[in-house]
Design an enzyme around this catalytic site. Structure first.
Site, PDB file in Angstrom:
ATOM      1  N   SER A 234     101.809  40.399 120.226  1.00 32.56           N
ATOM      2  CA  SER A 234     101.334  41.384 119.259  1.00 32.56           C
ATOM      3  C   SER A 234     100.297  42.294 119.921  1.00 32.56           C
ATOM      4  O   SER A 234     100.594  42.911 120.939  1.00 32.56           O
ATOM      5  CB  SER A 234     100.788  40.677 118.021  1.00 32.56           C
ATOM      6  N   ASP A 341     110.981  44.274 114.103  1.00 31.48           N
ATOM      7  CA  ASP A 341     109.683  43.615 114.150  1.00 31.48           C
ATOM      8  C   ASP A 341     108.955  43.763 112.812  1.00 31.48           C
ATOM      9  O   ASP A 341     108.793  44.873 112.292  1.00 31.48           O
ATOM     10  CB  ASP A 341     108.842  44.229 115.270  1.00 31.48           C
ATOM     11  N   HIS A 390     108.182  38.326 114.130  1.00 33.59           N
ATOM     12  CA  HIS A 390     107.067  38.875 114.901  1.00 33.59           C
ATOM     13  C   HIS A 390     106.470  37.752 115.746  1.00 33.59           C
ATOM     14  O   HIS A 390     106.166  36.679 115.227  1.00 33.59           O
ATOM     15  CB  HIS A 390     106.007  39.473 113.969  1.00 33.59           C
TER      16      HIS A 390
END
Length: 496
Positions: A234, A341, A390
Site C-alpha cells: 500500500s 484494487d 488490497h
C-alpha cells in the site's frame, strides 16, 4: 536430483557435528516448551557453541518444491530433539540510534528485526496505512490511528507472516532471510524529510527513517549482505518506488557497492485517474489522489527520486504514481498489483457496501482494470491478478493466488534467478515467468482470488454469486458476447 543432492549435503554437515543436536540442552534453566515446526536453524558461535553456521539456501530447487520442503521441515525438526526451550521466531523492536529522526509526534522511530545468522539476504518491509496532508486531518488521524503516528504503544515483538514468515511452508523462497519490519509512523508515504515545526505540528521523516534503519543494520550484518530486498504494501509499496534508488545510492556512498538492492512494490501502484464522482476534499479517502498528493508533498517536505524530479520539475507530485515514476528507477523492481484494487476504488469513490452496483459503476470498475493493465504492460517483472482486494505479500494466503498457473512466490523466485543469471551473462531460465497479468475482464474472474464474503451475512461467495451480487447481468453480457448464458457461466466459474 538437485534437491536430493542438496539435502544429502546438509545431512552430511549435521552428522559431522555431533554436538549440534544437544548443544542447547536446558540452557537458561527453562522447562521444555511445545515447539512449532521450525525452519532449519543457524547456530550462533557468539554464544559459545562449538558448531559452525551453515546457511541453507534452496534457490536452485526448480521442481517438486512441495516434496522438497516437506523433507526440509523433517530435517529441521530432527535438529532439535534435545531442545529444552521454545524457538523464538519473532522480530524484536529496536529504536534508531539517531534520535533526531522521529515519528510524527516526536517519539522515537524504529524497526523490528529477526536475524538469520549466516544468511546474506535481507528483506526490509515498509508498512502501509494511508496518510494525512494537512493539520486538520493529521490531528484527526492522531486521535483515531495513533499507532501510525507514534511509537508510544508499539509492542516489543512482532510475528512475521507471508513473505516475512520464517516458516518455509508459508514462505518458500525468503524464509531464512534476515527480516526487518519498519512500522509506518510518518504519514507521508515514506517521503518526508522535515522536522516538527509550529506550522505543521508534526515531523514528517519517512524517507529519513528508511535511511537511518539501513545505517543501523550495517552494524548488525547488513554490511555482509549479498541482496537487500526493499518491500512494502500500500503506502509502503509506493514508498518502495520512492526510496529504492535512495537506498542503493546510500549504500554505494558508504562503500558497500557489492550489495544488490532490489524493490518489491505490493498494492502501491496507484492511478491518478478521474474519480467516479467528485466530493469535497476532506481526507485522504474522499479526495482525488492527485489533489491529496499535491497538498501532501508541500506539507511533508516530500522527497522524490532525483531523475523523476527532473522529469516533472514543478510537478513532483507525479512521482507518487507508479507508472510515472517507474521509468526513472534504476534498481530492479517487481510490481504486485491487484487489477481491481480496493484502495484505488475507494479513492475513486466507488463504494462497494454490499448493494448491487449501478451499470455506470460496473463500467467504471471494468475500465479501471483496463487502465491498470495498460500502465503495467511495460513493467518487466510483475504479478497482476484480476481480483478485488488490497495488499497480499504479508497475507497467509499469498502462496495460493496464481496467475496463469504460477504462484507469487514462484514468480519472485524466477525473478531472483533471472537477475542472477543476467549478472552472470546467462540466458534466462525457461519455464520461469516473471511478467504475469490476468487477461480475464471482471473482478474475481481468477478462481484463485482471495475469498470474498457477503458484508451483511458473512457467508463466502463464489465468483458467480459475487458478480451477481454486484449487479452483473449474465443474460445481457452473454447476448453482447454472442454466446449462450450457460456457457458464459461456465467460463466465469473456471476463470476463463
Amino acid at each position: 536430483m538437485a534437491a536430493a543432492r542438496m539435502l544429502s549435503s546438509v545431512l552430511v554437515l549435521v552428522l559431522m557435528q555431533p554436538g549440534a543436536l544437544c548443544a542447547r540442552r536446558f540452557r537458561g534453566g527453562r522447562n521444555p516448551q511445545p515447539r512449532r515446526s521450525p525452519p532449519p536453524p543457524t547456530y550462533r558461535a557468539d554464544r559459545g557453541d562449538t558448531t559452525e553456521s551453515f546457511p541453507l539456501d534452496f534457490t536452485a530447487v526448480e521442481e517438486n518444491m512441495d516434496n522438497f520442503m516437506a523433507q526440509v521441515k523433517n530435517l529441521a525438526q530432527s535438529l532439535y530433539p534435545c531442545s529444552a526451550q521454545k524457538l523464538d521466531y519473532d522480530m524484536k523492536l529496536n529504536f534508531l540510534q539517531n534520535t533526531s529522526v522521529t515519528c510524527n509526534d516526536g517519539s522515537p522511530a524504529g524497526y523490528y528485526l529477526k536475524e538469520s545468522r549466516g544468511s546474506r539476504r535481507w528483506l526490509i518491509f515498509l508498512e502501509g496505512g494511508w496518510y494525512c496532508f494537512n493539520k486538520e486531518n493529521c490531528d484527526s488521524r492522531y486521535e483515531t490511528m495513533r499507532r501510525l503516528m507514534s511509537s508510544s504503544t508499539w509492542p516489543q515483538t512482532k510475528t512475521g507472516t507471508g513473505i516475512l514468515s520464517p516458516l518455509p511452508e508459508e514462505n518458500p523462497h525468503w524464509w531464512n532471510a534476515n527480516m526487518v519490519f519498519i512500522p509506518y509512523c510518518s504519514s507521508d508515504v515514506w517521503s518526508g524529510a522535515t522536522a516538527k515545526t509550529e506550522q505543521t505540528g508534526y515531523a514528517f521523516m519517512g524517507s529519513l527513517i528508511i535511511q537511518e534503519v539501513v545505517k543501523d543494520l550495517l552494524n548488525k550484518g547488513l554490511n555482509n549482505a549479498k541482496v537487500l530486498l526493499l518491500a512494502g504494501s500500500s503506502a509502503g509499496g509506493t514508498g518502495v518506488l520512492l526510496n529504492v534508488d535512495h537506498v542503493a545510492e546510500l549504500l554505494d556512498g558508504l562503500g558497500h557497492t557489492g550489495i544488490q538492492v532490489r524493490g518489491l512494490c505490493d498494492s502501491g501502484w496507484f492511478l491518478d485517474n478521474k474519480q467516479y464522482h467528485c466530493t469535497d476534499c476532506v481526507d485522504a479517502v474522499s479526495c482525488a489522489p492527485t489533489e491529496t498528493i499535491k497538498r501532501g508533498i508541500k506539507y511533508w517536505g516530500g522527497v522524490v527520486p532525483e531523475r523523476c524530479r527532473q522529469t516533472h520539475e514543478g510537478e513532483e507530485w507525479n512521482c507518487f504514481f507508479g507508472y510515472r515514476v517507474f521509468p526513472s528507477i534504476k534498481s530492479p523492481v517487481f510490481v504486485v498489483q491487484w487489477l481491481f484494487d480496493e484502495a484505488q476504488l475507494t479513492v475513486d469513490n466507488i463504494q462497494l457496501t454490499g448493494q448491487p452496483v449501478q451499470e455506470s459503476q460496473w463500467r467504471y470498475i471494468q475500465n479501471l482494470g483496463i487502465e491498470l493493465r495498460n500502465t503495467l504492460k511495460d513493467v518487466p517483472a510483475m504479478f497482476a491478478p484480476a481480483c478485488l482486494s488490497h495488499e497480499v505479500i504479508t497475507r497467509n494466503y499469498w502462496i495460493d493466488v496464481q496467475v496463469k498457473g504460477t504462484s507469487l512466490p514462484r514468480a519472485l523466485h524466477c525473478w531472483d534467478r533471472s537477475l542472477n543469471d543476467n549478472r552472470n551473462n546467462k540466458a534466462p531460465p525457461k519455464g520461469c515467468p516473471v511478467h504475469l497479468i490476468d487477461s480475464c475482464p471482471w473482478p474475481h474472474c481468477n478462481p484463485t482470488c482471495p475469498t470474498i464474503r457477503d458484508q451483511f451475512t458473512g457467508q463466502e461467495m463464489n465468483v458467480i454469486q459475487f458478480l451477481m451480487h454486484m449487479g452483473f447481468d449474465v443474460q445481457k453480457m452473454a447476448q453482447q458476447q454472442g454466446m449462450d448464458p450457460s456457457k458464459l457461466l461456465g467460463m466465469l466459474s473456471s476463470g476463463s
